[in-house]
Scaffold this motif. Structure first.
Motif, PDB file in Angstrom:
ATOM      1  N   GLU A  61       0.837  -1.204   0.000  1.00  0.00           N
ATOM      2  CA  GLU A  61       0.000   0.000   0.000  1.00  0.00           C
ATOM      3  C   GLU A  61       0.869   1.249   0.000  1.00  0.00           C
ATOM      4  OE1 GLU A  61      -3.714   1.910   2.542  1.00  0.00           O
ATOM      5  OE2 GLU A  61      -2.163   0.779   3.589  1.00  0.00           O
ATOM      6  N   ARG A  62       1.918   1.235   0.782  1.00  0.00           N
ATOM      7  CA  ARG A  62       2.819   2.375   0.870  1.00  0.00           C
ATOM      8  C   ARG A  62       3.492   2.656  -0.477  1.00  0.00           C
ATOM      9  NH1 ARG A  62       4.430   4.675   5.563  1.00  0.00           N
ATOM     10  NH2 ARG A  62       6.288   5.974   5.565  1.00  0.00           N
ATOM     11  N   GLU A  63       3.739   1.588  -1.243  1.00  0.00           N
ATOM     12  CA  GLU A  63       4.379   1.732  -2.543  1.00  0.00           C
ATOM     13  C   GLU A  63       3.372   1.978  -3.664  1.00  0.00           C
ATOM     14  OE1 GLU A  63       6.900  -1.638  -3.160  1.00  0.00           O
ATOM     15  OE2 GLU A  63       8.237  -1.134  -1.489  1.00  0.00           O
ATOM     16  N   GLY A  64       2.089   2.060  -3.289  1.00  0.00           N
ATOM     17  CA  GLY A  64       1.060   2.402  -4.267  1.00  0.00           C
ATOM     18  C   GLY A  64       0.600   1.259  -5.142  1.00  0.00           C
ATOM     19  N   LEU A  65       0.917   0.023  -4.764  1.00  0.00           N
ATOM     20  CA  LEU A  65       0.545  -1.127  -5.590  1.00  0.00           C
ATOM     21  C   LEU A  65      -0.801  -1.717  -5.213  1.00  0.00           C
ATOM     22  CD1 LEU A  65       4.039  -2.831  -5.782  1.00  0.00           C
ATOM     23  CD2 LEU A  65       2.839  -1.655  -7.618  1.00  0.00           C
ATOM     24  N   SER A 193       6.040  13.074   3.103  1.00  0.00           N
ATOM     25  CA  SER A 193       5.026  14.102   3.336  1.00  0.00           C
ATOM     26  C   SER A 193       4.880  14.410   4.825  1.00  0.00           C
ATOM     27  CB  SER A 193       3.680  13.652   2.777  1.00  0.00           C
ATOM     28  OG  SER A 193       3.289  12.407   3.354  1.00  0.00           O
ATOM     29  N   ASP A 194       4.694  15.703   5.136  1.00  0.00           N
ATOM     30  CA  ASP A 194       4.422  16.071   6.524  1.00  0.00           C
ATOM     31  C   ASP A 194       2.914  15.987   6.769  1.00  0.00           C
ATOM     32  OD1 ASP A 194       3.208  18.417   5.566  1.00  0.00           O
ATOM     33  OD2 ASP A 194       4.969  19.653   5.921  1.00  0.00           O
ATOM     34  N   GLU A 195       2.471  16.410   7.940  1.00  0.00           N
ATOM     35  CA  GLU A 195       1.062  16.238   8.302  1.00  0.00           C
ATOM     36  C   GLU A 195       0.123  17.015   7.377  1.00  0.00           C
ATOM     37  OE1 GLU A 195      -1.897  16.667  12.218  1.00  0.00           O
ATOM     38  OE2 GLU A 195       0.232  17.177  12.369  1.00  0.00           O
ATOM     39  N   GLY A 196       0.442  18.287   7.126  1.00  0.00           N
ATOM     40  CA  GLY A 196      -0.408  19.107   6.273  1.00  0.00           C
ATOM     41  C   GLY A 196      -0.454  18.602   4.847  1.00  0.00           C
ATOM     42  N   GLU A 197       0.706  18.227   4.316  1.00  0.00           N
ATOM     43  CA  GLU A 197       0.783  17.708   2.948  1.00  0.00           C
ATOM     44  C   GLU A 197       0.024  16.394   2.818  1.00  0.00           C
ATOM     45  OE1 GLU A 197       5.233  19.623   2.188  1.00  0.00           O
ATOM     46  OE2 GLU A 197       4.991  17.578   2.917  1.00  0.00           O
ATOM     47  N   SER A 198       0.126  15.546   3.841  1.00  0.00           N
ATOM     48  CA  SER A 198      -0.559  14.252   3.809  1.00  0.00           C
ATOM     49  C   SER A 198      -2.070  14.431   3.751  1.00  0.00           C
ATOM     50  CB  SER A 198      -0.170  13.419   5.037  1.00  0.00           C
ATOM     51  OG  SER A 198       1.222  13.182   5.064  1.00  0.00           O
ATOM     52  N   LYS A 199      -2.589  15.399   4.497  1.00  0.00           N
ATOM     53  CA  LYS A 199      -4.033  15.648   4.491  1.00  0.00           C
ATOM     54  C   LYS A 199      -4.495  16.149   3.129  1.00  0.00           C
ATOM     55  CE  LYS A 199      -4.614  16.579   9.436  1.00  0.00           C
ATOM     56  NZ  LYS A 199      -4.946  17.611  10.473  1.00  0.00           N
ATOM     57  N   GLU A 206       4.083  10.849   6.316  1.00  0.00           N
ATOM     58  CA  GLU A 206       5.427  10.421   5.931  1.00  0.00           C
ATOM     59  C   GLU A 206       5.403   9.396   4.793  1.00  0.00           C
ATOM     60  OE1 GLU A 206       7.547   9.232   9.455  1.00  0.00           O
ATOM     61  OE2 GLU A 206       7.802  11.304  10.102  1.00  0.00           O
ATOM     62  N   SER A 207       4.474   9.590   3.862  1.00  0.00           N
ATOM     63  CA  SER A 207       4.460   8.754   2.659  1.00  0.00           C
ATOM     64  C   SER A 207       5.557   9.216   1.702  1.00  0.00           C
ATOM     65  CB  SER A 207       3.107   8.849   1.954  1.00  0.00           C
ATOM     66  OG  SER A 207       2.087   8.230   2.710  1.00  0.00           O
ATOM     67  N   PRO A 208       6.176   8.302   0.964  1.00  0.00           N
ATOM     68  CA  PRO A 208       7.214   8.693  -0.005  1.00  0.00           C
ATOM     69  C   PRO A 208       6.639   9.596  -1.098  1.00  0.00           C
ATOM     70  CG  PRO A 208       7.252   6.326   0.411  1.00  0.00           C
ATOM     71  CD  PRO A 208       5.997   6.842   1.024  1.00  0.00           C
ATOM     72  N   LEU A 230       5.449  18.887  -4.852  1.00  0.00           N
ATOM     73  CA  LEU A 230       5.518  17.652  -4.066  1.00  0.00           C
ATOM     74  C   LEU A 230       4.496  16.685  -4.661  1.00  0.00           C
ATOM     75  CD1 LEU A 230       6.854  16.485  -1.376  1.00  0.00           C
ATOM     76  CD2 LEU A 230       4.601  16.905  -0.369  1.00  0.00           C
ATOM     77  N   THR A 231       4.980  15.575  -5.223  1.00  0.00           N
ATOM     78  CA  THR A 231       4.121  14.663  -5.981  1.00  0.00           C
ATOM     79  C   THR A 231       4.065  13.292  -5.325  1.00  0.00           C
ATOM     80  OG1 THR A 231       4.693  15.805  -8.036  1.00  0.00           O
ATOM     81  CG2 THR A 231       3.725  13.610  -8.242  1.00  0.00           C
ATOM     82  N   ARG A 232       2.874  12.733  -5.260  1.00  0.00           N
ATOM     83  CA  ARG A 232       2.698  11.385  -4.723  1.00  0.00           C
ATOM     84  C   ARG A 232       3.445  10.368  -5.578  1.00  0.00           C
ATOM     85  NH1 ARG A 232      -3.684  10.469  -3.613  1.00  0.00           N
ATOM     86  NH2 ARG A 232      -2.880   8.336  -3.512  1.00  0.00           N
TER      87      ARG A 232
END
Length: 245
Positions: A61-65, A193-199, A206-208, A230-232
């Motif tokens: 999931e973390r790697e987007g698969l 990602s920090d907290e604001g970016e993650s939301k 802290e997603s890559p 900043l791109t997912r």
């Protein structure tokens, strides 16, 4: 998934299971939208602990698969958006050329003064007026990146009052100010990602992610815009085409 997990101590069980799932995605046996067995089913089938099965799915999931949906299960999610990081083009044009529906939400517009970093990158005097536009980029209503653009106010006075959601910044610069951006120097690095970016991006803390810093130039090779993006990394894949001769 039929191959059994081996007792090879050199390769942890979670990694063997992860590699097997990835192989089946690559081979086409597992397709986008297919549902994976539950943690319990994986544990029973491969004679591993549920904790190991859960850890494997969390990494995928973390790697987007895969995508884990509460109350529904875990599904294959390998439909990535490809973005060319060599060809210089606007986000809007890039997505439309792929048959995707881009949209943009303006998060903030502010005015500031050029600090030492901005002055150096855009060849400005320290303290010159700047317009800063922060935007959320979406594709088919899914947030994929957060962009922040810094432009000298003297080159585009009133830009902060002209630009709205879904406007192409580069088209406004060309149409309203006669500024045509033709090239950029770009740097990329991996970050989290920090907290604001993650939301904003609807991802876990802290997603890559891929952090890009870019300076765009006009046809006279004059520095016009400094931007960060900043791109997912879970649903976006960057690529390039290089000619050896």
């Amino acid at each position: 998934m039929s191959r059994m997990i081996s007792d090879d101590e050199a390769v942890p069980f979670y990694k063997q299971l992860k590699n097997q799932i990835i192989e089946e995605i690559k081979s086409g046996k597992l397709k986008h939208g297919d549902k994976l067995p539950s943690e319990r089913e994986l544990a029973e089938k491969f004679q591993i602990s549920r904790m190991t099965a859960r850890h494997t799915l969390s990494i995928l999931e973390r790697e987007g698969l895969v995508e884990r949906r509460v109350g529904a299960g875990t599904f294959i999610n390998n439909k990535k958006i490809e973005m060319d990081f060599v060809t210089f083009n606007s986000f809007t044009k890039n997505m439309l050329s792929k048959g995707l529906i881009p949209s943009t939400q303006i998060l903030s517009i502010r005015k500031t003064e050029a600090n030492a970093n901005l002055a150096q990158k855009l060849k400005l005097e320290l303290g010159e007026g700047m317009i800063v536009i922060k935007r959320l980029r979406l594709v088919d209503e899914t947030p994929i990146s957060i962009e922040e653009s810094f432009l000298p106010e003297k080159l585009c006075p009133g830009l902060d009052e002209r630009i709205t959601d879904n406007d192409s910044l580069y088209e406004i610069l060309e149409r309203e100010y006669g500024i045509v951006l033709v090239m950029a120097k770009e740097y990329m690095q991996v970050t989290v990602s920090d907290e604001g970016e993650s939301k904003l991006l609807k991802i876990r803390l802290e997603s890559p992610c891929i952090l890009q810093e870019s300076v765009a130039f006009d046809k006279n090779e004059k520095e016009i815009e400094f931007s960060t993006s900043l791109t997912r990394s879970d649903i976006v894949k960057f690529y390039s085409e290089l000619k050896l001769k």
